[in-house]
Design a protein around this motif. Structure first.
Motif, PDB file in Angstrom:
ATOM      1  N   SER A  44      50.461  35.211  45.753  1.00 24.32           N
ATOM      2  CA  SER A  44      49.409  34.254  45.398  1.00 24.32           C
ATOM      3  C   SER A  44      49.706  32.849  45.887  1.00 24.32           C
ATOM      4  O   SER A  44      49.032  31.895  45.499  1.00 24.32           O
ATOM      5  CB  SER A  44      49.190  34.256  43.880  1.00 24.32           C
ATOM      6  OG  SER A  44      50.399  33.973  43.200  1.00 24.32           O
ATOM      7  N   LEU A  67      42.970  35.660  39.266  1.00 22.97           N
ATOM      8  CA  LEU A  67      41.684  34.984  39.056  1.00 22.97           C
ATOM      9  C   LEU A  67      41.789  33.504  39.405  1.00 22.97           C
ATOM     10  O   LEU A  67      40.864  32.933  39.999  1.00 22.97           O
ATOM     11  CB  LEU A  67      41.246  35.158  37.594  1.00 22.97           C
ATOM     12  CG  LEU A  67      40.834  36.581  37.189  1.00 22.97           C
ATOM     13  CD1 LEU A  67      40.675  36.688  35.681  1.00 22.97           C
ATOM     14  CD2 LEU A  67      39.532  36.972  37.897  1.00 22.97           C
ATOM     15  N   ASP A  71      41.399  32.923  42.963  1.00 19.87           N
ATOM     16  CA  ASP A  71      40.097  33.360  43.492  1.00 19.87           C
ATOM     17  C   ASP A  71      40.196  34.653  44.294  1.00 19.87           C
ATOM     18  O   ASP A  71      39.488  34.841  45.290  1.00 19.87           O
ATOM     19  CB  ASP A  71      39.452  32.260  44.350  1.00 19.87           C
ATOM     20  CG  ASP A  71      39.016  31.062  43.526  1.00 19.87           C
ATOM     21  OD1 ASP A  71      38.586  31.268  42.376  1.00 19.87           O
ATOM     22  OD2 ASP A  71      39.107  29.927  44.023  1.00 19.87           O
ATOM     23  N   PHE A  72      41.068  35.561  43.858  1.00 23.46           N
ATOM     24  CA  PHE A  72      41.157  36.861  44.506  1.00 23.46           C
ATOM     25  C   PHE A  72      39.934  37.695  44.144  1.00 23.46           C
ATOM     26  O   PHE A  72      39.316  37.504  43.088  1.00 23.46           O
ATOM     27  CB  PHE A  72      42.420  37.600  44.043  1.00 23.46           C
ATOM     28  CG  PHE A  72      43.690  37.085  44.669  1.00 23.46           C
ATOM     29  CD1 PHE A  72      43.691  36.015  45.542  1.00 23.46           C
ATOM     30  CD2 PHE A  72      44.898  37.687  44.377  1.00 23.46           C
ATOM     31  CE1 PHE A  72      44.861  35.540  46.114  1.00 23.46           C
ATOM     32  CE2 PHE A  72      46.082  37.236  44.936  1.00 23.46           C
ATOM     33  CZ  PHE A  72      46.063  36.160  45.815  1.00 23.46           C
ATOM     34  N   ASN A  73      39.609  38.649  45.021  1.00 24.33           N
ATOM     35  CA  ASN A  73      38.521  39.577  44.704  1.00 24.33           C
ATOM     36  C   ASN A  73      39.019  40.634  43.723  1.00 24.33           C
ATOM     37  O   ASN A  73      40.172  40.594  43.291  1.00 24.33           O
ATOM     38  CB  ASN A  73      37.955  40.212  45.980  1.00 24.33           C
ATOM     39  CG  ASN A  73      39.002  41.023  46.743  1.00 24.33           C
ATOM     40  OD1 ASN A  73      40.013  41.436  46.181  1.00 24.33           O
ATOM     41  ND2 ASN A  73      38.762  41.255  48.016  1.00 24.33           N
ATOM     42  N   VAL A  74      38.163  41.586  43.390  1.00 24.53           N
ATOM     43  CA  VAL A  74      38.522  42.565  42.364  1.00 24.53           C
ATOM     44  C   VAL A  74      39.761  43.360  42.753  1.00 24.53           C
ATOM     45  O   VAL A  74      40.645  43.620  41.920  1.00 24.53           O
ATOM     46  CB  VAL A  74      37.324  43.512  42.076  1.00 24.53           C
ATOM     47  CG1 VAL A  74      36.900  44.281  43.328  1.00 24.53           C
ATOM     48  CG2 VAL A  74      37.664  44.481  40.942  1.00 24.53           C
ATOM     49  N   PHE A  75      39.876  43.718  44.033  1.00 20.18           N
ATOM     50  CA  PHE A  75      41.053  44.461  44.481  1.00 20.18           C
ATOM     51  C   PHE A  75      42.310  43.622  44.327  1.00 20.18           C
ATOM     52  O   PHE A  75      43.354  44.104  43.877  1.00 20.18           O
ATOM     53  CB  PHE A  75      40.879  44.884  45.943  1.00 20.18           C
ATOM     54  CG  PHE A  75      42.084  45.566  46.517  1.00 20.18           C
ATOM     55  CD1 PHE A  75      42.415  46.859  46.149  1.00 20.18           C
ATOM     56  CD2 PHE A  75      42.908  44.903  47.422  1.00 20.18           C
ATOM     57  CE1 PHE A  75      43.547  47.482  46.668  1.00 20.18           C
ATOM     58  CE2 PHE A  75      44.028  45.516  47.945  1.00 20.18           C
ATOM     59  CZ  PHE A  75      44.348  46.814  47.576  1.00 20.18           C
ATOM     60  N   GLY A  76      42.229  42.348  44.696  1.00 18.25           N
ATOM     61  CA  GLY A  76      43.387  41.463  44.585  1.00 18.25           C
ATOM     62  C   GLY A  76      43.828  41.255  43.158  1.00 18.25           C
ATOM     63  O   GLY A  76      45.030  41.256  42.860  1.00 18.25           O
ATOM     64  N   TYR A  93      38.976  41.060  35.232  1.00 19.11           N
ATOM     65  CA  TYR A  93      38.123  40.623  36.346  1.00 19.11           C
ATOM     66  C   TYR A  93      36.649  40.643  35.921  1.00 19.11           C
ATOM     67  O   TYR A  93      35.897  39.701  36.192  1.00 19.11           O
ATOM     68  CB  TYR A  93      38.325  41.526  37.561  1.00 19.11           C
ATOM     69  CG  TYR A  93      37.421  41.155  38.719  1.00 19.11           C
ATOM     70  CD1 TYR A  93      37.765  40.124  39.590  1.00 19.11           C
ATOM     71  CD2 TYR A  93      36.209  41.807  38.924  1.00 19.11           C
ATOM     72  CE1 TYR A  93      36.934  39.757  40.637  1.00 19.11           C
ATOM     73  CE2 TYR A  93      35.367  41.449  39.968  1.00 19.11           C
ATOM     74  CZ  TYR A  93      35.741  40.422  40.815  1.00 19.11           C
ATOM     75  OH  TYR A  93      34.908  40.063  41.852  1.00 19.11           O
ATOM     76  N   GLN A 145      33.761  37.596  35.543  1.00 18.41           N
ATOM     77  CA  GLN A 145      32.429  37.610  36.151  1.00 18.41           C
ATOM     78  C   GLN A 145      31.336  37.366  35.108  1.00 18.41           C
ATOM     79  O   GLN A 145      30.282  36.800  35.425  1.00 18.41           O
ATOM     80  CB  GLN A 145      32.167  38.953  36.849  1.00 18.41           C
ATOM     81  CG  GLN A 145      33.211  39.349  37.882  1.00 18.41           C
ATOM     82  CD  GLN A 145      33.577  38.230  38.825  1.00 18.41           C
ATOM     83  OE1 GLN A 145      32.714  37.695  39.531  1.00 18.41           O
ATOM     84  NE2 GLN A 145      34.854  37.858  38.845  1.00 18.41           N
TER      85      GLN A 145
END
Length: 202
Positions: free
Chosen positions: A52, A112, A115-120, A164, A168
């Motif tokens: 990260s 979070l 700002d990682f996506n759901v996979f991250g 996650y 959202q």
């Protein structure tokens, strides 16, 4: 973020104790006990922080190291190393479960923040929770618990996914985090005692 600090403290204490138990079972010397405890408690966080792009928390703050040292010291003073069949004892299962869920939460929260996506987010939760234990088990020539144990990694993945989704939906605060924590701990303990496993090939 206070929630993140609380999760880090609980995870560090719990996994340091878990690492101590494993080291004792493997009959390691004092240095080996310290190394196993440090790796279990702090190894996953080091990998998480590098992924990260953060300065490793363990290298910028003395608290994690002091917590591990304290756990090892008091475990020796209280003669926890004299117990037989440690890994089957209730307190080992609970400490390992608390560490798993706490570090899953801290990994997801940092994902979070980055700002990682759901996979991250999910992957960071998993790496934080099991990374140190995997390295420890490889050093001790053991099959990592992640690959064999009842819903072990699955619990971490579910915790990451839930957090996650909460982000959202703008769900935040202590109560949602506590609910996720209780859910994760409850699921892991239930899976252990019911001997639930993911399907195996063959």
């Amino acid at each position: 973020m206070i929630e993140l600090m609380v999760a880090e403290i609980i995870g560090t204490l719990a996994f340091a104790l878990s690492g101590f138990y494993v080291a004792v079972k493997e009959k390691l010397d004092l240095l080996g006990v310290f190394i196993a405890s440090f790796l279990t408690a702090l190894g996953g966080g080091l990998v998480r922080d590098m992924l990260s792009d953060r300065a490793p928390y363990t290298f910028t703050n003395l608290m994690p190291t002091l917590l591990v040292l304290g756990v090892v010291f008091f475990s020796i003073v209280l003669k926890l190393h004299k117990k037989d069949e440690i890994e089957k004892k209730f307190y080992f299962i609970v400490s390992d479960t608390l560490g798993l869920v706490s570090f899953s939460i801290s990994g997801a929260l940092i994902g979070l923040q980055a700002d990682f996506n759901v996979f991250g987010v999910i992957l960071l939760a998993l790496i934080t929770a099991v990374g140190g234990g995997v390295v420890r088990d490889i050093l001790l020539n053991r099959v990592p618990l992640l690959l064999t144990s009842e819903f072990y990694g699955t619990v971490s993945l579910l915790v990451g996914l839930i957090l996650y989704l909460f982000a959202q939906w703008d769900v935040s605060g202590y109560l949602p985090l506590m609910a996720v924590f209780v859910f994760g701990v409850g699921l892991r303990l239930l899976a252990y005692y019911k001997q639930w496993n993911l399907p195996k090939i063959g």
